[in-house]
Design an enzyme around this catalytic site. Structure first.
Site, PDB file in Angstrom:
ATOM      1  N   MET A  89       0.798  -1.229   0.000  1.00 50.86           N
ATOM      2  CA  MET A  89       0.000   0.000   0.000  1.00 50.86           C
ATOM      3  C   MET A  89       0.838   1.290   0.000  1.00 50.86           C
ATOM      4  O   MET A  89       0.313   2.361   0.276  1.00 50.86           O
ATOM      5  CB  MET A  89      -0.978  -0.008   1.186  1.00 50.86           C
ATOM      6  N   ARG A  90       2.127   1.183  -0.330  1.00 49.27           N
ATOM      7  CA  ARG A  90       2.961   2.385  -0.396  1.00 49.27           C
ATOM      8  C   ARG A  90       3.383   2.652  -1.832  1.00 49.27           C
ATOM      9  O   ARG A  90       3.729   1.716  -2.560  1.00 49.27           O
ATOM     10  CB  ARG A  90       4.234   2.206   0.418  1.00 49.27           C
ATOM     11  N   LEU A  92       5.987   3.587  -4.525  1.00 43.96           N
ATOM     12  CA  LEU A  92       7.441   3.464  -4.572  1.00 43.96           C
ATOM     13  C   LEU A  92       8.043   4.799  -5.012  1.00 43.96           C
ATOM     14  O   LEU A  92       7.491   5.485  -5.867  1.00 43.96           O
ATOM     15  CB  LEU A  92       7.859   2.377  -5.565  1.00 43.96           C
ATOM     16  N   ASN A 106       3.142  -5.468 -10.490  1.00 43.56           N
ATOM     17  CA  ASN A 106       2.057  -5.175  -9.536  1.00 43.56           C
ATOM     18  C   ASN A 106       0.769  -5.804 -10.040  1.00 43.56           C
ATOM     19  O   ASN A 106       0.602  -6.021 -11.243  1.00 43.56           O
ATOM     20  CB  ASN A 106       1.883  -3.662  -9.392  1.00 43.56           C
ATOM     21  N   HIS A 108      -3.424  -5.215  -9.900  1.00 43.26           N
ATOM     22  CA  HIS A 108      -4.413  -4.189  -9.579  1.00 43.26           C
ATOM     23  C   HIS A 108      -5.809  -4.760  -9.834  1.00 43.26           C
ATOM     24  O   HIS A 108      -6.045  -5.385 -10.871  1.00 43.26           O
ATOM     25  CB  HIS A 108      -4.159  -2.955 -10.453  1.00 43.26           C
ATOM     26  N   ASP A 141       6.779   5.307 -12.539  1.00 40.61           N
ATOM     27  CA  ASP A 141       6.578   6.397 -11.581  1.00 40.61           C
ATOM     28  C   ASP A 141       5.104   6.773 -11.397  1.00 40.61           C
ATOM     29  O   ASP A 141       4.668   7.057 -10.300  1.00 40.61           O
ATOM     30  CB  ASP A 141       7.362   7.642 -12.016  1.00 40.61           C
ATOM     31  N   GLU A 142       4.357   6.787 -12.488  1.00 44.91           N
ATOM     32  CA  GLU A 142       2.939   7.158 -12.383  1.00 44.91           C
ATOM     33  C   GLU A 142       2.133   5.959 -11.866  1.00 44.91           C
ATOM     34  O   GLU A 142       2.319   4.829 -12.356  1.00 44.91           O
ATOM     35  CB  GLU A 142       2.436   7.567 -13.769  1.00 44.91           C
ATOM     36  N   ASP A 144      -0.296   3.018 -11.213  1.00 42.72           N
ATOM     37  CA  ASP A 144      -1.144   2.126 -12.003  1.00 42.72           C
ATOM     38  C   ASP A 144      -1.090   2.421 -13.510  1.00 42.72           C
ATOM     39  O   ASP A 144      -2.081   2.234 -14.221  1.00 42.72           O
ATOM     40  CB  ASP A 144      -2.607   2.189 -11.517  1.00 42.72           C
ATOM     41  N   GLU A 173      -7.273 -13.086  -9.381  1.00 42.02           N
ATOM     42  CA  GLU A 173      -5.901 -12.643  -9.077  1.00 42.02           C
ATOM     43  C   GLU A 173      -4.995 -13.827  -8.769  1.00 42.02           C
ATOM     44  O   GLU A 173      -3.874 -13.908  -9.268  1.00 42.02           O
ATOM     45  CB  GLU A 173      -5.901 -11.703  -7.867  1.00 42.02           C
TER      46      GLU A 173
END
Ligand code: GRF
Length: 198
Positions: A89-90, A92, A106, A108, A141-142, A144, A173
């Site tokens: 939940m952080r 990066l 990741n 989602h 960086d952006e 999702d 998932e």
């Protein structure tokens, strides 16, 4: 190849990954689980599976990058080649992302680019879409917004609730994240700009 999972919560995806590693469907070694939450059940799952785990408290660091430098220290020590986020939940820091460029995956709980952010299941349900789903993507960086590796749809029926939708999404998932990790670990994913080809 060695990899680490970063998780903040329940860790049901971590569990599916552990299962796929021990079944050798994922041909890579899960060497470390890192959490930013002391009470994350994911840490318990790692201990049970005898995988090295560590909790790093964000409050011990002045900013996001300082925290990430500590995490990266652990990853390098464990000789990690790639990183899997599973309910981490952080955000990066750019520093972290640069250290593992195109080597961070990741999952989602929506069909990106729809319903970015931390409330994707609730947002999709509230919007009234009839199909949502799951996306595995590279981390940039952006939030999702990285190249999409794999997606799978989940149909939303009139009888569904946020809870039943969440359950259906998690089930998907647990099926597709190990598949995507397996493809990555065996070098079968080619990243060409925004496009990932198998
Ligand atoms: C999953 O729904 C995943 O898509 C999102 O966080 C949730 C983590 O669940 N990023 P769990 O901790 O793996 O059970």
């Amino acid at each position: 190849m060695n990899f680490a999972v970063l998780a903040s919560g329940n860790g049901s995806n971590l569990q599916a990954i552990i299962k796929a590693v021990s079944a050798k469907t994922i041909k890579a070694k899960l060497v470390l689980v890192v959490s930013d939450k002391a009470d994350a059940f994911a840490l318990e799952r790692a201990r049970k599976a005898k995988i090295k785990s560590c909790y790093i408290n964000p409050k011990d660091f002045p900013n996001r990058e300082a925290f990430d430098r500590q995490v990266i220290g652990q990853l390098k020590e464990a000789k990690v080649d790639f990183v899997v986020l599973a309910g981490y939940m952080r955000l990066l820091s750019p520093y972290f992302i640069k250290q593992f460029e195109n080597k961070i995956l990741n999952i989602h709980p929506s069909l990106l680019p729809s319903f970015k952010g931390t409330q994707a299941i609730k947002d999709a349900f509230a919007y009234g879409v009839k199909v949502s789903g799951v996306t595995v993507h590279f981390v940039v960086d952006e939030m999702d917004a990285g190249a999409i590796i794999m997606q799978a749809p989940v149909v939303i029926l009139p009888k569904d609730t946020v809870e039943s939708l969440s359950a259906k999404i998690h089930k998907v998932e647990h099926r597709i994240y190990p598949q995507a990790i397996s493809l990555f670990a065996s070098g079968k994913l080619q990243l060409n700009g925004r496009c990932v080809r198998v």
